[in-house]
Design an enzyme around this catalytic site. Structure first.
Site, PDB file in Angstrom:
ATOM      1  N   HIS B  78       0.583   0.419   1.531  1.00 32.45           N
ATOM      2  CA  HIS B  78       1.889   1.051   1.779  1.00 32.45           C
ATOM      3  C   HIS B  78       1.740   2.443   2.385  1.00 32.45           C
ATOM      4  O   HIS B  78       2.666   2.948   2.998  1.00 32.45           O
ATOM      5  CB  HIS B  78       2.783   1.053   0.533  1.00 32.45           C
ATOM      6  CG  HIS B  78       2.379   1.980  -0.575  1.00 32.45           C
ATOM      7  ND1 HIS B  78       1.642   1.578  -1.661  1.00 32.45           N
ATOM      8  CD2 HIS B  78       2.646   3.295  -0.785  1.00 32.45           C
ATOM      9  CE1 HIS B  78       1.461   2.597  -2.475  1.00 32.45           C
ATOM     10  NE2 HIS B  78       2.064   3.655  -1.974  1.00 32.45           N
ATOM     11  N   ASP B 112      -1.905  -4.550  -1.775  1.00 38.76           N
ATOM     12  CA  ASP B 112      -1.687  -3.139  -1.455  1.00 38.76           C
ATOM     13  C   ASP B 112      -2.991  -2.428  -1.091  1.00 38.76           C
ATOM     14  O   ASP B 112      -3.251  -1.312  -1.543  1.00 38.76           O
ATOM     15  CB  ASP B 112      -0.995  -2.416  -2.627  1.00 38.76           C
ATOM     16  CG  ASP B 112      -0.304  -1.141  -2.182  1.00 38.76           C
ATOM     17  OD1 ASP B 112       0.074  -0.339  -3.051  1.00 38.76           O
ATOM     18  OD2 ASP B 112      -0.158  -0.925  -0.960  1.00 38.76           O
ATOM     19  N   ASN B 197       0.083  10.563  -4.657  1.00 37.46           N
ATOM     20  CA  ASN B 197      -1.263  10.210  -5.097  1.00 37.46           C
ATOM     21  C   ASN B 197      -1.751   8.905  -4.486  1.00 37.46           C
ATOM     22  O   ASN B 197      -2.918   8.550  -4.641  1.00 37.46           O
ATOM     23  CB  ASN B 197      -1.291  10.057  -6.626  1.00 37.46           C
ATOM     24  CG  ASN B 197      -1.557  11.372  -7.339  1.00 37.46           C
ATOM     25  OD1 ASN B 197      -0.648  11.991  -7.861  1.00 37.46           O
ATOM     26  ND2 ASN B 197      -2.800  11.806  -7.341  1.00 37.46           N
ATOM     27  N   SER B 198      -0.840   8.176  -3.814  1.00 39.30           N
ATOM     28  CA  SER B 198      -1.192   6.838  -3.327  1.00 39.30           C
ATOM     29  C   SER B 198      -2.384   6.819  -2.401  1.00 39.30           C
ATOM     30  O   SER B 198      -2.478   7.621  -1.483  1.00 39.30           O
ATOM     31  CB  SER B 198      -0.033   6.250  -2.545  1.00 39.30           C
ATOM     32  OG  SER B 198       0.875   5.692  -3.408  1.00 39.30           O
TER      33      SER B 198
END
Lengths: 360, 472, 451
Positions: B78, B112, B197-198
């Site tokens: 994402h 993801d 933080n992704s």
């Protein structure tokens, strides 16, 4: 006879030495760390006070009403989560005469009177002196009092990223401070004019205005910027999210004279040109403008989306960071010269920098 | 007394004195010792940061971590999908400010995960961290995570948070498979994870990447940490790495077509309630009444564990599944089929290249479904204008219970059934509306026909799931 | 050299060997050299291994909770909401062994909001109870619980390490209004009812659902509060609210019972109560709200005015005694779950409007630059409940554009008590939001621009 005495002496020697060693090397990490946290936290907390702000027209007793449905059924933002909850807040005594620093958020609104209560339960009225909404800080002065209040000193002690910090407050229980523990995670946040500490020790409405201290209990700063709709994001940083900010002692020391004089301090508006540049344009022959913001100096000067900035103040430009680096040094009213490639044409603009429009 | 004797007594006295001194200053020395231990911990943390931070990357609006010195790095799908929206290449920046051009290599949308590569010159190397063993990790081990929460950073240096592994091998699936990210084998941590933080790494004390952070559970719709963060596991990434290096788009596998529930009398295992004709479950040989007890050699005692083991692996993976049937053990074997990536209501679009690859010709009803209802049928949330569903008379609130006489246990069953049809086919849809049962004819149309016709089909309000998952 | 000195030297050498580092670390090539952190990690792992098998996942109806064994006869402590959630369904316990067992409700303590369950005792590993009176702010604690069904799904209790970050009590108007141990260890959905343990693995609290709105951190019921009533719970004897021991009228103390917690705390006849735990007190109802629903062991900070002096006295409520409880305030809804029996769902009674009640939203508006701005929001009002904030501008109400306070007043005149209105709001950064407000009621109208 000699042999027995020899053996006794040898045993005593061994015992003494190993005893000394035990005093140093072995033992639990958790036990050691929590002893240090408790000892130095307790000591620093003596200077952390409970502040109660009475606002005009709101003297009736009201209670916090937490919804009684289980969390599972909660779909929307909890009632009252985004507004300041009823109740006291925290501050830090930084001078034995009773000067108290806290966050502006704590004392904003139509204030009628303020009381300050120390860890021994003794309560004093206080006056609001200088404050700053932009820097989320306010200074109070206790009326009267014995002149020997416990205090933490503002110093210019530096702190390294990765060092232990504690956030101390006193909102819930006047006799028992709250204490959260974590790491210093960044310096110089979140805007250049603010230069705040960032850390992951929990920050919330209860301890905003309270003390940020290091593992030895030295004051590093005063907790701030914990409010909804902060400039960083539309939703604020979230209570107890692990992202907390505090004004540094250095910053506060610099403001102290003005705060004591009762001034209302505002930050100078940032010089703003009004262009947005495309980070994905990687030809290294300039900075491609992909948006010109409405109402800004760039728009007025006639800069258009699609223009390629090739020079700023005579310096050749290869990418957007170079443009930003030059603009960061400018103040409102300064002029900046842009050389732009638009299709086949080469254009020159002289732009006078204005203040940033509200919300930017 | 002789000199010797005097010396002996002096020696003993000295020793006794030092013993007493050790006792009395013991407490002060103990306090010093405590502070020394605390400072040693602090120093260790700073050493760990210095050693591991160089492999951190700022990627678009999120983060990434380099996993080999030739410049391969991992981030969340994402994050990558947003970063690569306008272009085939992006700029990524290390914590020390050095920036490089990078391009996409292979993506696993459901998991993801995105594999990308930094363009390096001949012989050029970059700092990296090895992928660790996320199955061997123990609950309680310490981890450090890097990221840029709330995008507060003015530069490329990350901030960090310490925590422990709170749980492992977690199966986090809150929507029908394929319609939302599946954190199928996730590590859970209490280190502070927030939006921003992704894609960042979760690193163990021995400096290895145990996972890639990507999902948090929030409370009251407020997008911030509640002490619960999830990371895609390193072992899952290792499984997919060779596939990601070879091809563009990777799919996980599953078995479709059975309705499951908890066994009666609290038996361990997963009870097969129903098996639909013409589905992969049927061709595997599952029968209603079976009690699933093992996948390969691993016992399963709940549906989450069953689906974790199956959907963790890529499509077309072979499994041997043991069921108890009429008191006897039966071993079924087969391959898993693809879980297509069909995000619903998450507001994420595929990049332009991928949209072309999407099967615009697939048959659709023309309705958006409520993903919260997990049994008793599929609940219609809204009907797309000009679609077969609209023309057939379906309305918001209808619950589809049967299609062509086949019971539809849930939305997955509906999706699976329609996949077996072609655009132009007419199906008989049985619905429950206000307690009454109706059957209507619906002609399936092409996805692309609906997208062209009339106003943009409203995706409907995003599915509201307790608790609300969020993508940092 | 004399023999004695030679022997002393040998003894010193022997002692030196004793104190040398116990293990020489094997050389690991690339791993960071962080022995202190590794030693800390080892302690984290040890605490978890001591506790994990004593924790259970609880399935009650469609909801999940945590619980833990407190004795080897199969008794489990869990959250007080379990019976309501279970309703007519069986409560199912999930152990770390993988086994699922049925459990029955033994007793409920509505003051501590905990519940005692019983299940088959075979092979259970009960946890040791600690002493919450020894707990201090700054000490390490851990949660070991069923966060998001980690026991039902993954077979393990989820673990989080933090500190005791606060010791206080939750205010009087909630289901649980007693003392709490606050922690920054993670507490999430499903953790409620699980144990809060110290570094030795001893239980110091039972994880609760409630939290303070100014802290937004997890809390646990101190185990000492539970210990006070545990035997009564096991024997299914009635539990009473914590004993205060002072009588009051118009918030003034009229009498103090001999030997009571009020007397021990130093409260005297004639004292005027001004605050209890940060809440300003004016009426007897205010006092009872803060004291009538608290469990024994709760410490309340009571501020009194005595002549010209003001002081704050902490009072720890004693074990509840029948006949000596404070009568709960009249005409306030009973806390939901208060009388929960399996199969019954206690709902708060809805108060019907009385004569003189008028529609009430709870904000104050002002005209600003051609639009309507919210300048004040009353805490506890329907506006506060909808999270309307000061500084927001009202753009429309139920789709009807509102440009002045007078226009809003006209719309307000048509609103009814209980009606849900949709406010379209904007702040000065252009951020737009729609919020739904349920119009409440108030006895006695306030003049515009207050609504």
């Amino acid at each position: 006879m000699t042999k027995r005495r020899t053996i006794i002496c040898a045993l005593v020697a061994a015992f003494a030495l190993s005893f000394a060693a035990h005093a140093f090397a072995l033992g639990s990490e958790i036990a050691a760390l929590q002893k240090v946290i408790m000892k130095n936290g307790d000591q620093a907390a003596k200077a952390v006070v409970q502040i109660r702000v009475f606002r005009k027209g709101n003297e009736e007793p009201v209670y916090e009403k937490i919804p009684t449905q289980p969390m599972l059924q909660m779909q929307n933002i909890a009632p009252g989560y985004m507004t300041r909850p009823y109740g006291p807040c925290s501050g830090v005594c930084i001078d034995k005469d009773g000067f108290i620093l806290t966050s502006y958020f704590n004392i904003s609104g139509n204030v009628d009177r303020i009381t300050v209560t120390f860890s021994d339960g003794k309560r004093y009225p206080a006056k609001l002196l200088g404050r700053s909404r932009d820097l989320d800080v306010a200074l109070l002065k206790i009326d009267g009092g014995p002149g020997n209040f416990p205090a933490l000193t503002l110093t210019d002690k530096p702190a390294k990223v990765g060092s232990f910090v504690m956030t101390i407050g006193r909102a819930e229980n006047v006799f028992q401070h709250t204490l959260n523990f974590g790491l210093m995670t960044a310096t110089g946040r979140h805007r250049p004019e603010i230069q705040a500490w960032q850390f992951d020790a929990r920050v919330n409405y209860g301890n905003t205005g309270g003390a940020l201290v290091d593992i030895e209990g030295n004051l590093l700063g005063v907790i701030a910027y914990c409010y909804p709709n902060s400039p960083a994001t539309p939703n604020g940083l979230g209570q107890s999210s692990g992202v907390g900010l505090a004004n540094t002692c250095v910053k506060l020391l610099g403001m102290m004279d003005d705060l004591k004089a009762g001034k209302v301090i505002t930050l100078p508006s940032r010089a703003f040109i009004g262009i947005q540049m495309d980070p994905a344009y990687l030809k290294n022959d300039g900075a491609l403008i992909n948006e010109v913001l409405k109402g800004t100096a760039a728009e007025e000067a006639g800069v258009l989306t699609g223009d390629l900035v090739t020079e700023v103040d005579g310096q050749a430009i290869a990418n957007p960071s170079q443009v930003i680096a030059i603009l960061k040094t400018k103040k409102i009213g300064d002029k900046v010269q842009l050389k732009i490639k638009r299709g086949d044409k080469v254009l020159t603009f002289e732009i006078t920098l204005k203040a940033a429009p509200p919300g930017m | 007394m002789t000199v010797n004797r005097k010396l002996q007594f002096a020696a003993v006295a000295l020793l006794a004195l030092s013993f007493m001194a050790a006792c009395s200053s013991g407490s002060a020395r103990a306090e010093d010792a405590d502070l020394q231990k605390a400072l040693a911990l602090q120093q260790d943390i700073q050493s760990l940061i210095a050693k591991t931070q160089p492999a951190f990357l700022k990627v678009g609006g999120g983060c990434g971590v380099v996993i080999s010195e030739d410049g391969y790095f991992i981030t969340c799908y994402h994050v990558a999908v947003e970063a690569f929206r306008q272009s085939e290449t992006i700029t990524v920046t290390f914590a020390d400010g050095n920036h490089f051009v990078a391009r996409r290599v292979g993506w696993d949308p459901l998991g993801d995960t995105a594999l990308c590569k930094i363009d390096l010159k001949e012989g050029q190397k970059v700092p990296f961290l090895e992928l660790g063993d996320s199955d061997a990790v123990k609950i309680g081990e310490m981890v450090i995570i890097y990221g840029n929460p709330f995008s507060l950073s003015n530069d490329s240096k990350p901030t960090m948070s310490f925590g422990v592994i709170s749980a492992k091998n977690r199966f986090i699936s809150l929507a029908p498979l394929g319609t939302a990210f599946l954190y199928v084998d996730a590590l859970q941590t209490d280190a502070a994870m927030n939006p921003g933080n992704s894609g960042g790494p979760m690193i163990s004390l021995d400096g290895k990447v145990l996972g890639i952070n990507g999902l948090i559970f929030t409370r009251y719709g407020f997008k911030a940490s509640t002490g619960l963060g999830f990371a895609v596991s390193a072992n899952q990434i290792k499984t997919y790495l060779p596939l990601l290096k070879k091809s563009d788009l990777i799919y996980h596998g599953t078995i479709n077509g059975f309705a499951l529930d908890n066994p009666p009398d609290a038996q361990p295992g997963v009870h097969v309630q129903q098996v639909q004709n013409g589905t992969s479950a049927a061709s595997w040989g599952f029968k209603a009444g079976d009690l699933i007890v093992k996948v390969n050699d691993t016992p399963v005692d709940n549906a989450a564990r069953l689906f974790l083991l199956i959907t963790k692996a890529p499509e077309q993976t072979e499994f041997k599944i043991t069921v108890m049937r009429d008191g006897k053990e039966v071993v079924l074997s087969g391959k898993t089929e693809r879980i297509p990536w069909q995000p619903m209501g998450q507001g994420l679009e595929l990049p332009p290249q991928q949209q072309q690859r999407q099967d615009a010709d697939r048959p659709v009803l023309g309705a958006v479904f409520d993903t919260q209802l997990t049994e008793g049928g599929a609940k219609v949330e809204s009907v797309t204008p000009n679609s077969g569903a609209a023309k057939g008379g379906l309305a918001a609130g209808d619950i589809i219970t049967k299609i062509d006489g086949n019971a539809m246990a849930n939305l997955t069953a509906v999706i699976d059934y329609i996949k077996t049809k072609k655009p132009g086919d007419t199906i008989k849809v049985t619905i429950m509306r206000n307690g009454q049962e109706f059957t209507v004819d619906v002609q399936l149309t092409r996805l692309s026909d609906i997208q062209k016709a009339g106003p943009n089909p409203a995706p409907g309000p995003p599915p509201v799931q307790p608790p609300t998952p969020d993508l940092p | 050299m004399s023999a004695i000195f030679r022997n002393l030297l040998l003894a010193a050498a022997a002692a030196a060997v004793l104190i040398m580092p116990l293990a020489v670390r094997g050389v690991e090539s690339d791993a960071p050299k962080i022995p202190a952190l590794e030693a800390l990690q080892k302690e984290y792992l040890e605490t978890y291994s001591k506790v994990r098998d004593g924790v259970v996942g609880v399935t009650a109806g469609t909801e999940i909770f945590s619980g833990f064994f407190i004795s080897d006869d199969g008794l489990i402590l869990t959250n007080g909401d379990v019976p309501r959630a279970a309703g007519q369904n069986q409560v199912i316990i999930q152990l770390t062994s993988g086994e699922r067992r049925k459990a029955t409700v033994v007793a409920i303590d509505r003051f501590n909001f905990i519940c005692l369950l019983k299940t088959d005792p075979k092979g259970v590993k009960p946890l040791a109870l600690g002493a919450s009176r020894d707990v201090k702010v700054g000490q390490f604690v851990m949660t070991v619980a069923n966060a998001f069904a980690s026991l039902q799904n993954e077979g393990e209790a989820a673990y989080s390490v933090g500190l005791v970050s606060g010791l206080y009590r939750l205010n009087g108007d909630q289901i649980y209004s007693g003392g709490v141990i606050e922690t920054d260890a993670a507490i999430n959905l499903g953790s409620e009812g699980g144990p809060l343990v110290n570094a030795d693995g001893k239980v110091v609290g039972v994880i609760a659902k409630q939290y303070s709105r100014s802290r937004f951190l997890g809390t646990a019921v101190p185990i000492d509060q539970v210990a006070l009533v545990l035997e009564d719970l096991k024997a299914n004897r009635p539990i009473f609210s914590g004993y205060f021991g002072a009588h009051f009228k118009d918030a003034g103390i009229t009498e103090v019972d001999k030997g009571s917690p009020a007397e021990t705390a130093g409260l005297k006849k004639g004292d005027k109560i001004t605050e209890i735990d940060n809440v300003i007190i004016a009426t007897d109802d205010d006092v009872t709200t803060m004291l009538a629903n608290s469990p024994a062991g709760t410490t309340c900070n009571i501020a009194v005015k005595r002549g010209a002096d003001e002081m704050i006295l902490p009072v720890t409520l004693g074990k509840g005694v029948e006949g000596k409880e404070i009568a709960p305030p009249a005409a306030k809804p009973a806390p939901p779950g208060g009388e929960a029996k399996p199969g019954g769902e206690a709902k708060p009674p809805v108060e019907a409007p009385k004569p003189g009640d008028v529609p009430y939203i709870g904000f104050k508006l002002a005209d600003k630059d051609g639009s309507v701005e919210i300048v004040d929001v009353e805490p506890g009002s329907p506006a506060a409940a909808a999270i309307v904030s000061v500084g927001q501008k009202i753009i429309s109400v139920d789709g009807k554009a509102v440009k002045s306070v007078a226009e809003f007043e006209a719309l307000f005149a048509t609103m009814r008590i209980g009606q849900e209105i949709t406010l379209s709001l904007q702040n000065d950064q252009g951020w737009k939001k729609e919020l739904k407000v349920v119009v409440g009621k108030r006895n006695g109208r306030r003049p515009a621009p207050e609504f």
